[in-house]
Design an enzyme around this catalytic site. Sequence first.
Site, PDB file in Angstrom:
ATOM      1  N   ARG A 100     -26.431   3.912 -29.876  1.00 22.39           N
ATOM      2  CA  ARG A 100     -25.705   3.627 -28.833  1.00 22.39           C
ATOM      3  C   ARG A 100     -25.902   2.412 -27.935  1.00 22.39           C
ATOM      4  O   ARG A 100     -25.689   2.501 -26.806  1.00 22.39           O
ATOM      5  CB  ARG A 100     -25.695   4.905 -27.887  1.00 22.39           C
ATOM      6  CG  ARG A 100     -25.207   6.116 -28.457  1.00 22.39           C
ATOM      7  CD  ARG A 100     -24.083   6.335 -28.670  1.00 22.39           C
ATOM      8  NE  ARG A 100     -23.448   7.564 -29.413  1.00 22.39           N
ATOM      9  CZ  ARG A 100     -23.706   7.612 -30.755  1.00 22.39           C
ATOM     10  NH1 ARG A 100     -24.043   6.921 -31.574  1.00 22.39           N
ATOM     11  NH2 ARG A 100     -23.446   9.130 -31.195  1.00 22.39           N
ATOM     12  N   SER A 129     -20.189  11.936 -23.060  1.00 28.26           N
ATOM     13  CA  SER A 129     -21.504  12.329 -22.951  1.00 28.26           C
ATOM     14  C   SER A 129     -22.171  11.289 -22.013  1.00 28.26           C
ATOM     15  O   SER A 129     -22.365  10.103 -22.424  1.00 28.26           O
ATOM     16  CB  SER A 129     -22.280  11.945 -24.293  1.00 28.26           C
ATOM     17  OG  SER A 129     -21.842  12.858 -25.350  1.00 28.26           O
ATOM     18  N   GLU A 141     -25.701   7.047 -20.468  1.00 27.93           N
ATOM     19  CA  GLU A 141     -24.886   6.130 -21.613  1.00 27.93           C
ATOM     20  C   GLU A 141     -23.954   5.272 -20.901  1.00 27.93           C
ATOM     21  O   GLU A 141     -23.954   4.031 -21.295  1.00 27.93           O
ATOM     22  CB  GLU A 141     -24.203   7.189 -22.453  1.00 27.93           C
ATOM     23  CG  GLU A 141     -23.429   6.508 -23.494  1.00 27.93           C
ATOM     24  CD  GLU A 141     -23.164   7.342 -24.723  1.00 27.93           C
ATOM     25  OE1 GLU A 141     -22.056   6.795 -25.598  1.00 27.93           O
ATOM     26  OE2 GLU A 141     -23.690   8.182 -25.027  1.00 27.93           O
TER      27      GLU A 141
END
Length: 365
Positions: free
Chosen positions: A175, A252, A357
């Site tokens: 990520r 998320s 995130e």
Amino acid sequence: MSEGGAVEATASAAPSRSLARHTTLRLGGPATELVTATDSEQLVELVRTADRAGTRLLVLGGGSNLVVSDEGFDGKAVRIATSGVTYDRLGDGLVRLTAEAGEDWDDVVADTVRRGLGGLECLSGIPGLTGATPVQNVGAYGVEISGPLMSVDLLDRPTGEVRTVPADELGLSYRSSLLKRTDRAVVLRVRLRLREDGLSEPVRYGELAGELGVDPDERVPVERARQAVLRLRGGKGMVLDRDDHDTWSAGSFFTNPIVGAEHLPGVLERIEERVGQQRIPRYPAADGAAKLSAAWLIERAGFAKGYAGPGGRVGLSTKHTLALTNRGSATTVDLLSLASEVRDGVWDTFGVLLAPEPVLVDCLL
């Protein structure tokens, strides 16, 4: 996109500059100036001009991974709306896809599936624009964009040059990439390597294998894989729907934490003390570390699906604990208050620190 009630006053005061209208959370105040770039040359010139003038700049994609402060952004926001997709045969059953940064990502994936090209089907249903996919090394259901990515064209802001950068020079990791949380470069287009055999990537994610009714590492027709992924994402509120507040999120909110080998035994002991002896979802990482499930930890720390934040204006999705949602009248302050509560709760319970995130614009967690 429709807006939540908390931002309507901001949007009506400055409708053409509202950033809430351009984020999937429907949160955030106005930019001082908001302009749209419809081709890459215009995008490059807008960024270069702002940089030469020393103007504070926010480059805005699909807004699916962005949290903007209630006060907005004091500077110029440039919205990427570039378009164009081309395909070139490379031989040996491979095809190169070139897509402009402003192309809707799921539209690109859907087009590859319609053409019977394999490689992107497990990344179906992810909101946002194509240019953002290498920035955060988008991934889902056992596939990351780092797999098919060949190269990107980007504007190097310190030099003003447009360069082609191979995928292996982007520092792609879980990520993340060298492009994330920095404003040094703007992605203009991406190139991806796909297969002509019409079959998916090997199905390595247990949940997807179960949905498809196949064994691990089996391959299936790309359309079948895409539909299964869309069903799974839809069941978690991870497919955008303006009428469903469970999808008013940044996807998320926390990444799955990677716990180093030296801390892992203590963390596992604390988890067992809390939940007893049961299977703990974990996946091997480098140097003996393990990646744990953020959603699993959040639930075991006492935050169930639908857990409500300040005034019920924000809450965990009723379908997935990893999505923090705007219930229709939230503020960014509300959202970050809930995020802090969840992060601190997991830390206090298990000694695991969850990292956000999304990119936070003029706000802190």
